[in-house]
Design an enzyme around this catalytic site. Sequence first.
Site, PDB file in Angstrom:
ATOM      1  N   TYR A  24       0.822  -1.070   0.138  1.00  0.00           N
ATOM      2  CA  TYR A  24       0.091   0.040  -0.078  1.00  0.00           C
ATOM      3  C   TYR A  24       0.785   1.455  -0.181  1.00  0.00           C
ATOM      4  CZ  TYR A  24      -3.949   3.304   1.584  1.00  0.00           C
ATOM      5  OH  TYR A  24      -4.506   4.289   1.544  1.00  0.00           O
TER       6      TYR A  24
HETATM    7  N1  LIG Z   1      -9.782   5.588   4.362  1.00  0.00           N
HETATM    8  C1  LIG Z   1      -8.460   6.067   4.728  1.00  0.00           C
HETATM    9  O1  LIG Z   1      -8.058   6.117   5.952  1.00  0.00           O
HETATM   10  C2  LIG Z   1      -7.771   6.741   3.850  1.00  0.00           C
HETATM   11  C3  LIG Z   1      -6.439   7.172   4.169  1.00  0.00           C
HETATM   12  C4  LIG Z   1      -5.759   7.829   2.943  1.00  0.00           C
HETATM   13  C5  LIG Z   1      -6.175   7.506   1.772  1.00  0.00           C
HETATM   14  N2  LIG Z   1      -7.202   6.692   1.526  1.00  0.00           N
HETATM   15  C6  LIG Z   1      -7.316   6.444  -0.050  1.00  0.00           C
HETATM   16  O2  LIG Z   1      -8.589   7.076  -0.294  1.00  0.00           O
HETATM   17  C7  LIG Z   1      -9.268   6.049  -1.436  1.00  0.00           C
HETATM   18  C8  LIG Z   1     -10.652   5.792  -1.050  1.00  0.00           C
HETATM   19  O3  LIG Z   1     -10.514   5.111   0.140  1.00  0.00           O
HETATM   20  P1  LIG Z   1     -11.717   4.574   0.916  1.00  0.00           P
HETATM   21  O4  LIG Z   1     -11.319   4.706   2.501  1.00  0.00           O
HETATM   22  O5  LIG Z   1     -13.075   5.260   0.600  1.00  0.00           O
HETATM   23  O6  LIG Z   1     -11.649   3.033   0.629  1.00  0.00           O
HETATM   24  P2  LIG Z   1     -13.107   1.996   0.549  1.00  0.00           P
HETATM   25  O7  LIG Z   1     -12.646   0.530   0.686  1.00  0.00           O
HETATM   26  O8  LIG Z   1     -14.373   2.743   1.376  1.00  0.00           O
HETATM   27  O9  LIG Z   1     -13.501   2.308  -0.875  1.00  0.00           O
HETATM   28  C9  LIG Z   1     -12.882   2.114  -2.360  1.00  0.00           C
HETATM   29  C10 LIG Z   1     -13.609   1.623  -3.481  1.00  0.00           C
HETATM   30  O10 LIG Z   1     -12.793   1.148  -4.678  1.00  0.00           O
HETATM   31  C11 LIG Z   1     -13.464   0.066  -5.130  1.00  0.00           C
HETATM   32  N3  LIG Z   1     -12.457  -0.812  -5.697  1.00  0.00           N
HETATM   33  C12 LIG Z   1     -11.794  -1.731  -5.083  1.00  0.00           C
HETATM   34  N4  LIG Z   1     -11.213  -2.431  -6.137  1.00  0.00           N
HETATM   35  C13 LIG Z   1     -11.569  -2.036  -7.243  1.00  0.00           C
HETATM   36  C14 LIG Z   1     -11.351  -2.341  -8.767  1.00  0.00           C
HETATM   37  N5  LIG Z   1     -10.620  -3.396  -8.943  1.00  0.00           N
HETATM   38  N6  LIG Z   1     -12.024  -1.689  -9.515  1.00  0.00           N
HETATM   39  C15 LIG Z   1     -12.855  -0.754  -9.203  1.00  0.00           C
HETATM   40  N7  LIG Z   1     -13.112  -0.443  -7.989  1.00  0.00           N
HETATM   41  C16 LIG Z   1     -12.400  -0.943  -7.155  1.00  0.00           C
HETATM   42  C17 LIG Z   1     -14.275  -0.633  -3.881  1.00  0.00           C
HETATM   43  O11 LIG Z   1     -15.322  -1.391  -4.575  1.00  0.00           O
HETATM   44  C18 LIG Z   1     -14.603   0.624  -3.158  1.00  0.00           C
HETATM   45  O12 LIG Z   1     -16.184   1.063  -3.617  1.00  0.00           O
HETATM   46  C19 LIG Z   1      -8.273   5.129  -1.625  1.00  0.00           C
HETATM   47  O13 LIG Z   1      -7.508   5.314  -2.813  1.00  0.00           O
HETATM   48  C20 LIG Z   1      -7.556   5.064  -0.240  1.00  0.00           C
HETATM   49  O14 LIG Z   1      -6.089   4.478  -0.249  1.00  0.00           O
HETATM   50  C21 LIG Z   1      -8.056   6.189   2.406  1.00  0.00           C
END
Ligand SMILES: NC(=O)c1ccc[n+]([C@@H]2O[C@H](COP(=O)([O-])OP(=O)(O)OC[C@H]3O[C@@H](n4cnc5c(N)ncnc54)[C@H](O)[C@@H]3O)[C@@H](O)[C@H]2O)c1
Length: 253
Positions: A160
């Site tokens: 990641y």
């Molecule tokens: N939540 C956190 O603490 C956090 C912190 C920093 C960065 N982020 C980043 O923010 C972004 C969103 O995170 P989140 O917390 O909303 O995650 P989440 O898991 O709630 O949502 C991720 C979405 O991506 C979709 N997805 C996964 N694999 C896929 C694929 N192969 N093709 C198409 N869609 C796919 C999932 O179905 C889901 O709807 C991510 O890039 C994550 O790395 C999140």
Amino acid sequence: MKSASPIAGQHFYVSGAGSGIGRVITLELAARGAKVSAIDINTQAINELASNDSTSKDSIYPITADFTNDDSIIQSVHQAEKHFGPLHGLVNCVGILGKNGMKIEDLEIDDFDFVYRVNLRSAVVLTKAVIAGMAARKYGRILHLASISGKEGNPFLVAYSATKAGIIAMVKSVGKEYPDSGVTINAMAPALIESPMSASFSEAQMTLLKSRIPMGRLGKPEEVANLAAWIVSPECSFTTGFTFDLSGGRATY
Ligand SMILES: NC(=O)c1ccc[n+]([C@@H]2O[C@H](COP(=O)([O-])OP(=O)(O)OC[C@H]3O[C@@H](n4cnc5c(N)ncnc54)[C@H](O)[C@@H]3O)[C@@H](O)[C@H]2O)c1
């Protein structure tokens, strides 16, 4: 007095729209008067998002795509532009943690490859699919969700962290390739945000990561959405290749 939304009527492609941060960004952009193509592998989630949108009817168009598949990503861009017209902006929120919680010596390389495909390769494919058209039209806003993990590296999250660092470097490079095109490309590096992704951490990981946030709390998806909505608006016009912080004081650079 300033009241009109600067993104009203514009078309945005939001990936990862089925859950967490992407879902809230989709709703925020629609609430500000934008048309949003909502992309995710989870068809049911984006269909529900589109049909339950009470803020602005017919503003959210769901498109299923698998970000491990290059053609699927490219087709989703074509489908979006066929429906709502040329894109003004893109917010890429697809991301997975992958298998984690172990040291690198126990990391399976196939698992690393999978995280790389979903998190980084897809971001490059997607950027390639939209940027030439935006540059030809002399306007575009591209925003990729990176992470504090990509700036600082978090233990037991090698795949990641490495892929998120890749997004930060990709954005820096591309920003310098298109400086005078009217297209900006930026990233955002949040610390822990309340979402299904962060809820999947073990208690020990959660305690460790939270303890590193000076504000002492998780961020809210709405806080991410408000910053994102500004970054992809015409108002954010003198910043490109940059990674915006959203870490409750953890990263002050
Ligand atoms: N939540 C956190 O603490 C956090 C912190 C920093 C960065 N982020 C980043 O923010 C972004 C969103 O995170 P989140 O917390 O909303 O995650 P989440 O898991 O709630 O949502 C991720 C979405 O991506 C979709 N997805 C996964 N694999 C896929 C694929 N192969 N093709 C198409 N869609 C796919 C999932 O179905 C889901 O709807 C991510 O890039 C994550 O790395 C999140």
